[in-house]
Design an enzyme around this catalytic site. Structure first.
Site, PDB file in Angstrom:
ATOM      1  N   GLU A   1      48.310  48.754  51.383  1.00 39.36           N
ATOM      2  CA  GLU A   1      47.783  49.877  50.579  1.00 39.36           C
ATOM      3  C   GLU A   1      47.049  50.818  51.523  1.00 39.36           C
ATOM      4  O   GLU A   1      45.815  50.883  51.555  1.00 39.36           O
ATOM      5  CB  GLU A   1      46.832  49.378  49.479  1.00 39.36           C
ATOM      6  CG  GLU A   1      46.438  50.497  48.509  1.00 39.36           C
ATOM      7  CD  GLU A   1      45.421  50.058  47.463  1.00 39.36           C
ATOM      8  OE1 GLU A   1      44.893  48.942  47.560  1.00 39.36           O
ATOM      9  OE2 GLU A   1      45.136  50.866  46.554  1.00 39.36           O
TER      10      GLU A   1
ATOM     11  N   HIS B   1      41.820  45.889  37.537  1.00 38.68           N
ATOM     12  CA  HIS B   1      40.604  45.191  38.009  1.00 38.68           C
ATOM     13  C   HIS B   1      39.575  45.235  36.885  1.00 38.68           C
ATOM     14  O   HIS B   1      38.734  46.130  36.842  1.00 38.68           O
ATOM     15  CB  HIS B   1      40.061  45.868  39.272  1.00 38.68           C
ATOM     16  CG  HIS B   1      40.995  45.774  40.438  1.00 38.68           C
ATOM     17  ND1 HIS B   1      40.780  44.913  41.493  1.00 38.68           N
ATOM     18  CD2 HIS B   1      42.175  46.401  40.694  1.00 38.68           C
ATOM     19  CE1 HIS B   1      41.784  45.028  42.358  1.00 38.68           C
ATOM     20  NE2 HIS B   1      42.649  45.934  41.898  1.00 38.68           N
TER      21      HIS B   1
ATOM     22  N   GLN C   1      38.824  40.760  48.057  1.00 37.17           N
ATOM     23  CA  GLN C   1      38.629  42.196  48.319  1.00 37.17           C
ATOM     24  C   GLN C   1      38.240  42.498  49.778  1.00 37.17           C
ATOM     25  O   GLN C   1      38.724  43.453  50.371  1.00 37.17           O
ATOM     26  CB  GLN C   1      37.529  42.727  47.378  1.00 37.17           C
ATOM     27  CG  GLN C   1      37.119  44.173  47.594  1.00 37.17           C
ATOM     28  CD  GLN C   1      38.115  45.165  47.019  1.00 37.17           C
ATOM     29  OE1 GLN C   1      38.235  45.295  45.813  1.00 37.17           O
ATOM     30  NE2 GLN C   1      38.841  45.838  47.885  1.00 37.17           N
TER      31      GLN C   1
ATOM     32  N   HIS D   1      48.566  45.123  36.630  1.00 37.10           N
ATOM     33  CA  HIS D   1      47.632  45.211  37.771  1.00 37.10           C
ATOM     34  C   HIS D   1      46.418  46.036  37.379  1.00 37.10           C
ATOM     35  O   HIS D   1      46.475  47.267  37.305  1.00 37.10           O
ATOM     36  CB  HIS D   1      48.345  45.838  38.981  1.00 37.10           C
ATOM     37  CG  HIS D   1      47.515  45.844  40.230  1.00 37.10           C
ATOM     38  ND1 HIS D   1      47.972  45.345  41.436  1.00 37.10           N
ATOM     39  CD2 HIS D   1      46.253  46.273  40.483  1.00 37.10           C
ATOM     40  CE1 HIS D   1      47.033  45.472  42.360  1.00 37.10           C
ATOM     41  NE2 HIS D   1      45.977  46.052  41.798  1.00 37.10           N
TER      42      HIS D   1
ATOM     43  N   ASP E   1      45.796  50.003  37.494  1.00 42.00           N
ATOM     44  CA  ASP E   1      44.898  49.581  38.579  1.00 42.00           C
ATOM     45  C   ASP E   1      43.418  49.678  38.212  1.00 42.00           C
ATOM     46  O   ASP E   1      42.685  48.716  38.311  1.00 42.00           O
ATOM     47  CB  ASP E   1      45.182  50.389  39.862  1.00 42.00           C
ATOM     48  CG  ASP E   1      44.751  49.654  41.127  1.00 42.00           C
ATOM     49  OD1 ASP E   1      44.240  48.527  41.021  1.00 42.00           O
ATOM     50  OD2 ASP E   1      44.932  50.199  42.228  1.00 42.00           O
TER      51      ASP E   1
ATOM     52  N   HIS F   1      47.698  42.698  47.342  1.00 40.73           N
ATOM     53  CA  HIS F   1      47.486  44.124  47.632  1.00 40.73           C
ATOM     54  C   HIS F   1      48.061  44.303  49.032  1.00 40.73           C
ATOM     55  O   HIS F   1      47.416  43.943  50.014  1.00 40.73           O
ATOM     56  CB  HIS F   1      45.996  44.461  47.646  1.00 40.73           C
ATOM     57  CG  HIS F   1      45.398  44.634  46.293  1.00 40.73           C
ATOM     58  ND1 HIS F   1      45.263  43.611  45.410  1.00 40.73           N
ATOM     59  CD2 HIS F   1      44.867  45.738  45.689  1.00 40.73           C
ATOM     60  CE1 HIS F   1      44.689  44.065  44.300  1.00 40.73           C
ATOM     61  NE2 HIS F   1      44.441  45.351  44.438  1.00 40.73           N
TER      62      HIS F   1
HETATM   63 ZN   LIG Z   1      44.272  46.828  42.850  1.00 38.00          ZN
END
Ligand SMILES: [Zn+2]
Length: 416
Positions: free
Chosen positions: A212, A58, A151, A56, A308, A209
């Site tokens: 979170e 980005h 997102q 995971h 992450d 996701h």
């Molecule tokens: Zn993430």
């Protein structure tokens, strides 16, 4: 390629391994240390294990911290705001440069398999398209899975659903979601059902996701797990973060775990990211903000650790070292028993491979691709304790990274 005097995980004896035509062709026990034949690699009793997996990250946002503004509060939501300021500056060349630099950093630290999220809340889909193109270009050097990650919401962002379908048609490997960020609870629930429908329609994996947030009422995990169960997709589905579970009532959690176990879904926790981003609305005591890794593990549910972020609007540190995330995770989740240490590397190797659905081509077994790393340590415990360097990374029998062990000279405190 031949490697001698290698130690394998959970096996005290030394081993000789051979790789022929890119695959492990022979793995045999040695009765004692042997002299290294010419042309072979002497592992010197160090731990040889399957490559690290970054499940995971980005990559499209990596190495952008402070551009144009720094996240001063350190919250997740300011991170999303800072990223929306950086997004208009994205172009293919900018993304390629940063992604390649970050992949190199990961490879230098023993990673050979990566799942990256690509933000698709962008009508141009430049991040996703660039990452899918790089995935195909680099396929002989590194395994890359690309998640179409909405997102700003799948159903709350203008044309979010349309962009998702466009991303999947372009070739994204995994359907993403962000239910706790949708405008309403109803939209969050609907988004989870949509994600599962899309996974079936396009035959893709799922990585959401999920929850979170520190809100104990954020309960989209149960919807995701239930949809995965009813559609028999469990092992192909992953819930990332699930930090709200930290704050769930224990009675609810006990009920939830039955569903999680039955569903067979995977979990990813990002220890450095979550300890940094969560608990931001607390005064004292402050929540740790990590999902219940220890309890998930004890319940036989698959869970792994990830970084992450590397130097992005959400997290301005990070260095590609999964051993660092593992160290943080074991501390924060209070997994510090001898038994935890003995198998600690599972959380950044085998469990992550299962999450990525690559078990069939992952692991130190004859017939499998000749991919491995050599670590400075003899077993999981010593590698973890020393934060042992990755000394060698081999892919299909070819060396892709090599590091000389550091030499340190200091005063001598122990007399012979
Ligand atoms: Zn993430």
């Amino acid at each position: 390629m031949k490697i001698v005097n290698a130690r394998l995980r959970q096996k005290p004896q030394l081993h000789t391994l051979e790789i022929t035509a890119g695959l492990f062709s022979q793995i045999s026990e040695q009765s004692s240390s042997i002299e290294c034949p010419e042309g072979a690699i002497d592992a010197g009793g160090m731990l040889l294990c399957a490559p690290f997996v970054e499940p995971h990250i980005h990559l499209d946002a990596a190495l952008t911290a402070g551009e144009p503004n720094w996240n001063q509060s350190g919250t997740l939501f300011e991170g999303i705001e800072r990223w929306s300021e950086r997004k208009p500056m994205l172009n293919e060349a900018d993304i390629r440069r940063r992604v390649l630099e970050t992949i190199e950093l990961l490879v230098q630290n023993g990673v050979q398999h990566i799942r990256t999220h690509a933000d698709i809340s962008d009508p141009s889909l430049v991040g996703l398209k660039t990452l899918c193109t790089l995935r195909d270009e680099l396929k002989d050097k590194i395994d890359l899975q690309v998640v179409a990650f909405p997102q700003d919401g799948l159903l709350s962002f203008p044309n979010g659903l349309q962009l998702m379908e466009e991303a999947l048609e372009f070739g994204a490997d995994v359907v993403g979601g962000i239910p706790h960020f949708e405008y309403t609870r109803d939209l969050g629930v609907e988004s989870m059902k949509t994600v599962i429908e899309l996974a079936k329609k396009y035959d893709r994996l799922v990585d959401v996701h999920c929850d979170e947030i520190d809100d104990p009422n954020s309960r989209f995990l149960e919807v995701l797990a239930c949809e995965a169960l009813f559609n028999e997709l469990g092992s192909r589905v992953t819930a990332s973060h699930t930090t709200a579970m930290h704050s769930y009532d224990n009675a609810y959690c006990s009920k939830l775990f039955r569903l999680l176990k039955n569903s067979g879904i995977n979990f990813i926790s990002c220890p450095t990211e979550s300890i940094h981003l969560q608990g931001r609305f607390d005064t004292y005591p402050k929540r740790r903000g990590l999902t219940r890794v220890k309890e998930l593990r004890e319940a036989g549910i698959n869970v792994c650790f990830a970084e992450d972020s590397i130097f992005d609007p959400w997290y301005s540190l990070g260095n590609g070292k999964l051993l660092r995330s593992l160290d943080f995770g074991l501390h924060i989740c209070q997994m510090m028993g001898y038994r935890d240490f003995e198998s600690a590397l599972d959380l950044i190797t085998d469990n992550s491979a299962r999450t990525l659905n690559i078990q069939d081509r992952y692991g130190i077994e004859t017939g499998k691709p000749g991919n491995f790393i050599l670590l400075d340590g003899e077993d999981d415990y010593s590698v973890l304790r020393k934060q042992g360097d990755v000394l060698l990374s081999v892919r299909l029998g070819e060396v892709i990274m090599q590091r000389e062990p550091a030499r340190v000279t200091s005063a001598r405190y122990i007399q012979d």
